[in-house]
Design an enzyme around this catalytic site. Structure first.
Site: not given
Length: 461
Positions: A69-70, A177, A194-196, A320
């Protein structure tokens, strides 16, 4: 062990696993070859492209598969900007885009281009009119995610797409998303995913470029995927990605409604059972499976580790838990509390029992972390004669500066001030957020005399 981090990577869908195993036997050959095995592989690739294009809402010849996807985002942005270099060199993005978009913007700026960031409100929503105003002459491309990856807020894509059309600026939508939950409305020009994120295998992205959009692929290319994603296609993974996208879409309406009810339960019960919590993101216009909340006086890394010990896998945008000790750019842009941040994103099939057990475990986990950090149970009630105090928290990381502020705010009279010296970037978000949650007045900040920043808080009650 309940896995509550589907926004990072959804578990492999059963249909994806079946398609992957089947295509390992049938789709190993080169789909560019004309012999029998190549033709068989080509049929599988064409069928996967048609299925994915139907889910996206575009023509099959407008969609290519990429290695991630990136990579789809980077290829889409660089290609669209290059295709419109005669129009201008300005990229317009929202302040809460995925890091892949922001990194592409940094590369564009380093090459001499400019980037305009459109701010969001406290719920993470970009104002469509503000976005339209940013589309001044010289804008070559606009980018807007369909829904935020950290807080779940949905963006007004249709309204922004209309503004882009009126300004003759193509709009790239990062739909990573949301695509598994439904198509993206509006007249977008480019779309990446993105498939994942929807239960397909990792290593498959998709990029759709509408016909008529000026597009010039950058970098070395070959004849594969219209020259937009060079290299031998990972055909088994592509087939599994397309098959799983079709499968999750068939389940989306029913499963989305079920998960939305579970998320509503979390949004309601967490503030009731855990003191000093801020639930962030839009309460209505949001993804059905995702909720984010931040807890005062909590070390995010410890909180996530303790939840893991209890059997729950969650993620965080808290500084954090970051190696850079800087808050998530999304939380920073929203201006919300960042410390003790927890993102819960439920995968398909999550049970009510797992959610209820999470809600039962969470209060004790947060209380335990706060106790170990020495967080105040309540503010001291006996003020000292001094009208002002200075708390030196230099060198201390979140949530310690806020904890120290909370311990001494009662030591000044109403109208008195406490100045917190801190060199932790999270303090810029967390101290104002603490003031809003506790009903105190945040006066402002200035450079600290001994380094860091001085944050001034006035006691109101």
């Amino acid at each position: 062990m309940p896995y509550f981090d589907a926004a990072s990577a959804a578990p492999l869908h059963p249909v994806a696993r079946q398609a992957l195993l089947a295509s390992l036997d049938e789709g190993w050959a080169d789909p560019a070859r004309l012999y029998r095995e190549g033709r068989r592989a080509r049929l599988l690739l064409d069928a996967a492209r048609e299925a994915a294009a139907e889910a996206v809402g575009c023509r099959p010849d407008e969609l290519v598969f990429t290695p991630s996807g990136t990579r789809a985002v980077h290829a889409g942005i660089s290609g669209a900007l290059a295709g419109r270099r005669r129009v201008g060199n300005r990229l317009v993005v929202s302040a809460v885009e995925h890091s892949s978009v922001l990194h592409a913007g940094e590369t564009h700026a380093a090459a001499g281009g400019t980037v305009t960031e459109v701010p969001v409100d406290r719920s993470g929503v970009v104002d469509a009119e503000a976005f339209a105003a940013a589309l001044a002459p010289g804008a070559a491309l606009a980018c807007l995610q369909s829904a935020n990856h950290e807080v779940g807020t949905e963006q007004p894509v249709a309204e922004v797409a209309e503004a882009c059309r009126a300004a003759d600026v193509p709009l790239l939508v990062d739909a990573a998303q949301s695509l598994g939950w439904g198509p993206v409305d509006g007249g977008w020009s480019l779309l990446a995913a993105s498939a994942h994120k929807w239960g397909g295998p990792a290593g498959v992205g998709l990029l759709a470029v509408r016909k008529g959009v000026r597009f010039a692929p950058q970098g070395p290319s070959d004849e594969r995927e219209s020259g937009r994603a060079p290299g031998f296609e990972n055909l088994p993974a592509i087939v599994a990605a397309a098959a799983s996208l079709r499968a999750v879409r068939a389940e989306a309406a029913a499963e989305g409604a079920r998960l939305r009810a579970l998320v509503d339960r979390i949004r309601t019960r967490v503030p009731q059972s855990v003191p000093d919590v801020e639930v962030v993101g839009d309460a209505v216009r949001r993804l059905p499976h995702l909720v984010t909340f931040s807890c005062l006086y909590v070390d995010g890394e410890t909180l996530l580790s303790e939840l893991d010990r209890e059997g729950f896998s969650v993620s965080s945008g808290s500084s954090c838990t970051s190696s850079t000790l800087t808050p998530s750019h999304v939380l920073r842009a929203m201006g919300v509390l960042s410390e003790g941040n927890v993102r819960v994103s439920l995968p398909v099939g999550t049970s009510e029992e797992d959610v209820d057990r999470f809600l039962a475990v969470l209060p004790g986990v947060v209380a335990g972390v706060r106790e170990r950090l020495g967080a105040p149970a309540s503010a001291p009630s006996t003020p000292t004669p001094s009208d002002s105090l200075v708390v030196d928290s230099l060198g201390k990381r979140c949530p310690i500066p806020v904890i120290e502020l909370a311990k001494v705010i009662g030591d000044v009279p109403v109208g008195g001030t406490v100045t917190v010296l801190s060199d932790d970037a999270a303090a810029r978000l967390d101290i104002p957020a603490w003031c809003e949650m506790r009903g105190q007045e945040y006066v402002g900040e200035s450079p600290g005399v001994g380094g860091g920043t001085a944050y001034v808080v006035r006691r109101v009650s």
